[in-house]
Write an enzyme that holds these catalytic residues in place. Sequence first.
Site, PDB file in Angstrom:
ATOM      1  N   ASP A  91       0.820  -1.206   0.000  1.00  8.21           N
ATOM      2  CA  ASP A  91       0.000   0.000   0.000  1.00  8.21           C
ATOM      3  C   ASP A  91       0.858   1.262   0.000  1.00  8.21           C
ATOM      4  OD1 ASP A  91      -2.230  -1.655   0.195  1.00  8.21           O
ATOM      5  OD2 ASP A  91      -2.244  -1.592   2.387  1.00  8.21           O
ATOM      6  N   TYR A 101       6.162  -9.828   7.025  1.00 11.78           N
ATOM      7  CA  TYR A 101       6.062  -8.387   7.225  1.00 11.78           C
ATOM      8  C   TYR A 101       6.563  -8.019   8.615  1.00 11.78           C
ATOM      9  CZ  TYR A 101       3.265  -7.303   3.064  1.00 11.78           C
ATOM     10  OH  TYR A 101       2.832  -7.119   1.775  1.00 11.78           O
TER      11      TYR A 101
END
Length: 245
Positions: A52, A110
């Site tokens: 994103d 992540y």
Amino acid sequence: MRNIKLTIEYDGKDFNGWQKQKDRPNIQGTIENAIFAITGEHVELNASGRTDAGVHALEQVANFKTNTNIAINKIAIAINSKLKKSIRIKKAEEVQASFHSRYDCKKKTYRYIINNSEQGTAIYRGLEYHISQKLDIQNMKRAIKHFEGEHDFKAFKASGTSAKSSIRTIYNAEVIEKEDKIYIELTGNGFLYNMVRIISGTILEVGMGKISQDEIPQIIKNKQRQLAGKTLPAHALYLVKVEYK
């Protein structure tokens, strides 16, 4: 036709995410333009997944098909010569024609970075999330283990996601403390829109005493977004690793 696999590092703050968009700076389009500049070919760059706006990557993986005869050991150098310094091609490899960065991906890791010092940092303020309140790290470490395994993560996704299913598997979830830094790391087979940032926000609220670590299984089970923690900002999130085995 050659199939080239790229390992890419980028600073996400200058871009509106990975995905190609008209009139908005994006990583995919920027790299495709660089490839065109050195090969004369309009290629489609397929990533392991879309990050994103504002999210960084230490090792994003993408691939493209090309007819170029540039030697494989020169491709990364050539592409980097056409890119701004906030994107670096770390490695280029020639792979089998059938390889696809997204469809063949098995695991992604992540990392969310929290700066838990009293005063924060001037230099790294755009790369970490600062909170001065002293956090209960042990409770955070216990809480995050509830996310391991296969679950329906509906409570941990933002509205507007296009995913048909919210069921995902987290293989490893941990909170790592290093001096005044706290790393929230998740390895899974896939992640929903804002999922890592919402899980990180929930774990942070456990550390602040706003949510009990024992509440996590019920929050997962109830599948209601309002029961989970807030969505933390994108600037402290990193795609660390993509695995294909």
